[in-house]
Scaffold this motif. Structure first.
Motif, mmCIF file in Angstrom:
data_model
loop_
_atom_site.group_PDB
_atom_site.id
_atom_site.type_symbol
_atom_site.label_atom_id
_atom_site.label_comp_id
_atom_site.label_asym_id
_atom_site.label_seq_id
_atom_site.Cartn_x
_atom_site.Cartn_y
_atom_site.Cartn_z
ATOM 1 N N ALA A 1 0.855 -1.184 0.000
ATOM 2 C CA ALA A 1 0.000 0.000 0.000
ATOM 3 C C ALA A 1 0.891 1.234 0.000
ATOM 4 C CB ALA A 1 -0.905 0.004 1.230
ATOM 5 N N ASP A 2 0.489 2.259 -0.732
ATOM 6 C CA ASP A 2 1.277 3.487 -0.799
ATOM 7 C C ASP A 2 0.709 4.485 0.199
ATOM 8 O OD1 ASP A 2 2.990 5.458 -1.447
ATOM 9 O OD2 ASP A 2 2.396 5.669 -3.534
ATOM 10 N N LEU A 3 1.089 4.306 1.459
ATOM 11 C CA LEU A 3 0.541 5.155 2.512
ATOM 12 C C LEU A 3 1.355 6.418 2.740
ATOM 13 C CD1 LEU A 3 -0.401 2.356 5.074
ATOM 14 C CD2 LEU A 3 -1.820 3.395 3.302
ATOM 15 N N ASP A 4 2.601 6.440 2.268
ATOM 16 C CA ASP A 4 3.436 7.610 2.501
ATOM 17 C C ASP A 4 3.887 8.286 1.211
ATOM 18 O OD1 ASP A 4 5.144 5.721 1.555
ATOM 19 O OD2 ASP A 4 6.393 5.594 3.357
ATOM 20 N N ASP A 5 3.340 7.850 0.073
ATOM 21 C CA ASP A 5 3.582 8.486 -1.214
ATOM 22 C C ASP A 5 5.080 8.599 -1.507
ATOM 23 O OD1 ASP A 5 2.790 11.591 -2.921
ATOM 24 O OD2 ASP A 5 2.747 9.511 -3.626
ATOM 25 N N PRO B 1 6.908 6.382 -3.896
ATOM 26 C CA PRO B 1 6.991 5.236 -4.811
ATOM 27 C C PRO B 1 8.409 4.891 -5.232
ATOM 28 C CG PRO B 1 6.081 7.166 -5.930
ATOM 29 C CD PRO B 1 6.139 7.494 -4.475
ATOM 30 N N ALA B 2 9.293 5.886 -5.348
ATOM 31 C CA ALA B 2 10.662 5.575 -5.774
ATOM 32 C C ALA B 2 11.332 4.614 -4.800
ATOM 33 C CB ALA B 2 11.473 6.858 -5.905
ATOM 34 N N ASP B 3 11.109 4.828 -3.512
ATOM 35 C CA ASP B 3 11.697 3.935 -2.508
ATOM 36 C C ASP B 3 11.092 2.531 -2.600
ATOM 37 O OD1 ASP B 3 13.219 6.037 -1.596
ATOM 38 O OD2 ASP B 3 11.854 6.531 0.052
ATOM 39 N N LYS B 4 9.803 2.459 -2.866
ATOM 40 C CA LYS B 4 9.161 1.146 -2.990
ATOM 41 C C LYS B 4 9.690 0.392 -4.202
ATOM 42 C CE LYS B 4 4.916 2.156 -0.452
ATOM 43 N NZ LYS B 4 5.382 3.429 0.125
ATOM 44 N N TYR B 5 9.875 1.098 -5.327
ATOM 45 C CA TYR B 5 10.414 0.428 -6.507
ATOM 46 C C TYR B 5 11.856 -0.018 -6.266
ATOM 47 C CZ TYR B 5 6.320 2.368 -8.875
ATOM 48 O OH TYR B 5 5.038 2.693 -9.238
ATOM 49 N N ASP B 6 12.623 0.795 -5.564
ATOM 50 C CA ASP B 6 13.988 0.396 -5.247
ATOM 51 C C ASP B 6 14.004 -0.884 -4.421
ATOM 52 O OD1 ASP B 6 16.938 1.059 -5.166
ATOM 53 O OD2 ASP B 6 16.528 1.080 -3.020
ATOM 54 N N LEU B 7 13.092 -0.988 -3.451
ATOM 55 C CA LEU B 7 13.006 -2.201 -2.641
ATOM 56 C C LEU B 7 12.654 -3.407 -3.512
ATOM 57 C CD1 LEU B 7 12.895 -3.668 0.109
ATOM 58 C CD2 LEU B 7 10.478 -3.006 0.242
ATOM 59 N N GLY C 1 5.394 -3.118 4.682
ATOM 60 C CA GLY C 1 5.742 -1.976 5.515
ATOM 61 C C GLY C 1 6.897 -2.159 6.459
ATOM 62 N N LEU C 2 7.594 -3.284 6.413
ATOM 63 C CA LEU C 2 8.760 -3.494 7.266
ATOM 64 C C LEU C 2 9.952 -2.696 6.751
ATOM 65 C CD1 LEU C 2 8.396 -7.347 7.638
ATOM 66 C CD2 LEU C 2 8.321 -5.735 9.532
ATOM 67 N N PRO C 3 10.920 -2.392 7.621
ATOM 68 C CA PRO C 3 12.159 -1.750 7.149
ATOM 69 C C PRO C 3 12.850 -2.611 6.099
ATOM 70 C CG PRO C 3 12.027 -1.691 9.544
ATOM 71 C CD PRO C 3 10.906 -2.580 9.084
ATOM 72 N N ASP C 4 13.560 -1.957 5.181
ATOM 73 C CA ASP C 4 14.160 -2.666 4.059
ATOM 74 C C ASP C 4 15.055 -3.812 4.504
ATOM 75 O OD1 ASP C 4 12.847 -0.836 2.531
ATOM 76 O OD2 ASP C 4 14.639 0.059 1.631
ATOM 77 N N GLU C 5 15.891 -3.589 5.510
ATOM 78 C CA GLU C 5 16.838 -4.627 5.913
ATOM 79 C C GLU C 5 16.114 -5.870 6.429
ATOM 80 O OE1 GLU C 5 20.007 -4.942 5.335
ATOM 81 O OE2 GLU C 5 19.825 -3.057 4.241
ATOM 82 N N GLN C 6 14.982 -5.678 7.078
ATOM 83 C CA GLN C 6 14.207 -6.832 7.540
ATOM 84 C C GLN C 6 13.562 -7.570 6.364
ATOM 85 O OE1 GLN C 6 11.507 -5.601 10.643
ATOM 86 N NE2 GLN C 6 13.152 -4.872 11.974
ATOM 87 N N VAL C 7 13.159 -6.828 5.333
ATOM 88 C CA VAL C 7 12.627 -7.478 4.135
ATOM 89 C C VAL C 7 13.723 -8.289 3.453
ATOM 90 C CG1 VAL C 7 11.532 -7.128 1.890
ATOM 91 C CG2 VAL C 7 10.888 -5.678 3.820
#
Length: 408
Positions: free
Chosen positions: A65-69, A71-77, A380-386
Motif C-alpha cells: 500500500a502506498d501510505l506515505d507516497d 513510490p521511488a523507494d518502494k520500486y527500489d526495494l 511496511g517493514l524496514p528494508d533490511e528486515q525485508v
C-alpha cells in the motif's frame, strides 16, 4: 450461540460488525495453526491430492500500500529484492495490477515494473499477478507482454483476473457487468494472437481487417487464472486448462484443498490429462533467523497494511449490496476487525516465524495441492528486515528441494 473468536463473542456484535467480520475475514477455527508452530504441534494435513506434483517453488509477491507516497523507494526495494531472489535461486517475482487507490498504488503497470526487473536479473520468472483483462484490449496486452517476453528471453507469465472493484472500470465501463465472460472471450483472442494468428477487427471506412501482433513470442503463454473463494472460478480454470493463483485472504488451507479437488475434476472432465498445472498461493510472509523476533516486528506494519485493505473493502461495499453500510461501521468496529484480522494472519493465514517453524504450514499447503508459494513481503517493514526475509526464503527453497530429493 457462536463460539468466541479471539475473546470476542460474535453474538454480541452489531449486525454490521458481524457481517463485516464474516465477509471480510472468513474466520475458520478448524485447522488453525499457531504463529510459530513446532514439529510436535503440527496439525493434521488435509488429504493429499492424487497424482504427481512437482517440488514446491518459492517465489516473491509484491502488493504494498502506498501510505506515505514514496513510490521511488518502494520500486527500489522491489528491484533489490528481485536481484537478491535471482541470486538465491527463488522461482519467480509476482507484481499485481492495481488502479486508483492507495492500496496497491505502486502497481498500475506490471509490465513496466517487470521490464525493470528483467534488466537487473538473469533467470528468475517474471509474473503478473494479475492482469485485469476486462480493462484492456487483448491486442495491446499481446504487444506489451510480447515485448517483455522478448526482452527477458522467455521468462514471462500472466495471471488473469476479471476485476472486482467497480471504480476500476472507468477504463472500460461496458465490461463491468459481464466481466467474467469478457475475460474468457478476451483470453481466447490473446491466445490466438500469442501463437501468431490474426484477430478480425473493425477498421476505418467500414472495413474489417485481420490484425496480428508483434513481436511474435517463441513459446506458448503460461497463464494463470486468479481465484480466491469462488469455486466456480476454480472450475473455469480447470476447464480452460489454466494454472490457478489463489490467496489465503478469505479461505483456509482446508478450503484450498477442497477447491483443488474441484479444479482437478474440471480438468479431467474437459479432457486435460497433463500433470504440469500449477496452483500458486499468495500469503503474507516474514521469516527471520529467530522465530521469536517475527511477531514484534510485523504487528504494527501488518496492522497498517490491513487497515489500508479495510479502507478498500469499505469503498467496494459502498457500491455493492453486500449487507454492510460502511458509514455505520464505527472506529471501535474497525479496531475490532483489524485486531481480528491480524490474529488470523499470524496464526493461520501466513508464514511468520523461522524456516524451521514454518515448515509444518508449508507441508499442509503442499498436501492441499499448492505447488508454488507467492510470498508477499512488502507490507511496511524496514528494508533490511525485508532483505533478511528474502534470504530466509532462499533457505526455505533449499530445504524444500533437499526434502524433495530425499523423498525420491
Amino acid at each position: 450461540m457462536s463460539a468466541p473468536i479471539d475473546g470476542v463473542d460474535l453474538d454480541q456484535l452489531t449486525p454490521q460488525r458481524r457481517e463485516l467480520v464474516e465477509r471480510l475475514l472468513r474466520q475458520r477455527q478448524a485447522g488453525a495453526t499457531p504463529a510459530t508452530p513446532t514439529r510436535s504441534a503440527e496439525p493434521a494435513a488435509p488429504a493429499a491430492v492424487p497424482g504427481r506434483r512437482p517440488a514446491l517453488a518459492v517465489s516473491l509477491f509484491f502488493f504494498s500500500a502506498d501510505l506515505d507516497d514514496a513510490p521511488a523507494d518502494k520500486y527500489d526495494l522491489v528491484l533489490r529484492c528481485a536481484e537478491l531472489a535471482d541470486e538465491l535461486g527463488l522461482h519467480a517475482v509476482w507484481v499485481p495490477e492495481r488502479h486508483f487507490d492507495p492500496f496497491g498504488a505502486p502497481y498500475p503497470a506490471p509490465a513496466v515494473l517487470l521490464a525493470a526487473i528483467a534488466a537487473r536479473t538473469r533467470r528468475i520468472g517474471l509474473r503478473a499477478g494479475s492482469v485485469v483483462l476486462p480493462l484492456h484490449d487483448p491486442l495491446l496486452v499481446a504487444e506489451e507482454w510480447g515485448v517483455l517476453d522478448a526482452i527477458s528471453r522467455g521468462r514471462v507469465a500472466l495471471s488473469l483476473a476479471s476485476g472486482w472493484h467497480a471504480d476500476d472500470f472507468v477504463l472500460d465501463p461496458d465490461s463491468y457487468e459481464r466481466r467474467k465472460e469478457v475475460l474468457t472471450e478476451r483470453l481466447e483472442v490473446l491466445r490466438t494472437l500469442w501463437r501468431g494468428d490474426g484477430s478480425l477487427r473493425a477498421a476505418p471506412q467500414g472495413r474489417t481487417i485481420e490484425t496480428r501482433t508483434y513481436p511474435r513470442p517463441a513459446r506458448p503463454l503460461e497463464t494463470w487464472l486468479t481465484s480466491s473463494s469462488n469455486p466456480q472460478t476454480w472450475r473455469t480454470a480447470g476447464a480452460l486448462d489454466l494454472h490457478v493463483l489463489t490467496a489465503m485472504l478469505e479461505q483456509t488451507v482446508d478450503d484450498i484443498a477442497e477447491k483443488v479437488t474441484l479444479y482437478q475434476k474440471a480438468r479431467a472432465e474437459a479432457g486435460h490429462v497433463s500433470d504440469d498445472r500449477q496452483v500458486t498461493c499468495m500469503l503474507h510472509t516474514h521469516l527471520a533467523e529467530r522465530a521469536e523476533d517475527v511477531v514484534p516486528r510485523v504487528r504494527e506494519p501488518l496492522g497498517r497494511y490491513l487497515s489500508a485493505h479495510l479502507n478498500l473493502f469499505e469503498k467496494f461495499a459502498s457500491t455493492q449490496d453486500v449487507g454492510v453500510r460502511p458509514e455505520e461501521v464505527t472506529e471501535a468496529d474497525r479496531a475490532l476487525l483489524l485486531e481480528h484480522g491480524l490474529q488470523r494472519y499470524l496464526r493461520q493465514s501466513g508464514l511468520f516465524g523461522s524456516v524451521e517453524t514454518c515448515l509444518p504450514m508449508v507441508d499442509r499447503l503442499v498436501a492441499a495441492g499448492v505447488t508454488e508459494l507467492g510470498c508477499l513481503v512488502d507490507f511496511g517493514l524496514p528494508d533490511e528486515q525485508v532483505f533478511e526475509c528474502v534470504r530466509q526464503l532462499g533457505r526455505l527453497q533449499e530445504q524444500v528441494r533437499d526434502r524433495a530429493e530425499e523423498a525420491r
